[in-house]
Design a protein around this motif. Sequence first.
Motif, short mmCIF file in Angstrom:
data_model
loop_
_atom_site.label_atom_id
_atom_site.label_comp_id
_atom_site.label_asym_id
_atom_site.label_seq_id
_atom_site.Cartn_x
_atom_site.Cartn_y
_atom_site.Cartn_z
N PHE A 40 -2.71 -1.89 -9.59
CA PHE A 40 -1.42 -1.24 -9.37
C PHE A 40 -1.28 -1.25 -7.89
N VAL A 41 -2.30 -0.96 -7.01
CA VAL A 41 -2.07 -0.86 -5.69
C VAL A 41 -2.64 -2.02 -4.76
N THR A 45 -3.01 -2.32 -0.44
CA THR A 45 -4.45 -2.31 0.10
C THR A 45 -4.60 -3.67 0.88
N GLU A 46 -4.17 -4.76 0.27
CA GLU A 46 -4.31 -6.15 0.94
C GLU A 46 -3.42 -6.03 2.43
N ASP A 47 -2.26 -5.57 2.10
CA ASP A 47 -1.49 -5.38 3.43
C ASP A 47 -2.26 -4.75 4.63
N ARG A 220 3.88 2.90 -4.29
CA ARG A 220 4.54 1.97 -5.59
C ARG A 220 5.61 2.92 -6.25
N VAL A 221 6.96 2.48 -6.24
CA VAL A 221 7.76 3.08 -6.74
C VAL A 221 8.57 2.37 -8.02
N PRO A 279 2.06 8.44 -1.95
CA PRO A 279 1.90 7.39 -0.88
C PRO A 279 0.38 7.29 -0.43
N MET A 280 0.41 5.72 0.06
CA MET A 280 -1.04 5.05 0.26
C MET A 280 -1.01 4.96 1.69
#
Length: 289
Positions: A40-41, A45-47, A220-221, A279-280
């Motif tokens: 999902f995220v 995380t990769e960014d 994610r939205v 928010p992450m």
Amino acid sequence: MDTSFVERRPDGRTKTLDTRQYTLGYSEGEFKRLQLQGDFVRDLTEDVLRRAGLKQGMHVLDLGCGVGDVSLLAGQLVGPSGSVLGIDRSQDAVEAAERRAVEAGQCYWVRFASADLASFVPERKFDAIIGRLVLMYLREPAETLRRLAGFLRPGGIVAFQEMSMPFARSVPTTPLFTQVLGWIVRAFARTGFETDMGGKLFSTYLAAGLPVPQMISGARVEGGGESLGFEYIAQTVRSLIPAMERTGITTAAEIGIDDLADRLREEAVAHGACIMFPPMTGAWICSQQ
């Protein structure tokens, strides 16, 4: 942060609970939830890892690796000329991560070990120390970062990503989503863990004696009935049921876990709601700093 909670028994007596255990537990269901969360995220995380500077040939330490999602992602970025060591306190989680590394064809350069972060002493130095949703569970996150940063090579990377749970919301506001979010946030708070570690990353880096980090936040939205987000929420609640009941937040009967994802989905669709997940926030110090 107060890390104890008083449980009142039916006979009127009380006892102080040990709240420093991982709130979500170590069940097979939780391991599946971690994989769902990882999917999902993953992009968020990769960014952060790419912005931090992870690249081919680096040697990486992943703290609190769980079932290996971030370690395997880092393994793709560093490739077989590099290496990743993921550590987690749960031997069962480590074994699940090892199986996934074999399935992904990364077992030669992505490895795992069971260890307690408070006492873990690596046998080598690393080019990067990373982690996702791990500092929120530590009693002294800054001290852990300070200690483990000593195992970085000169100019190494420290990159962590944490969430800000209370900032999740439904637009428009819907009653079931609001209730479920409240259950989740209270479960983490009452068991002594940080619900807004994302907002505290900056001060944590400084308290650890690290340079001012670069930072970015994303979330994610989701909208519509096809989103995996409803299942992600429901599986999070499923893993938290023991903690919710233990701390008097709610009961399994009130939750109705078996159709919770369906009810959340139906509510969102009926209201045309947009679900804004927590928010992450990522923070990193780069090799250039």
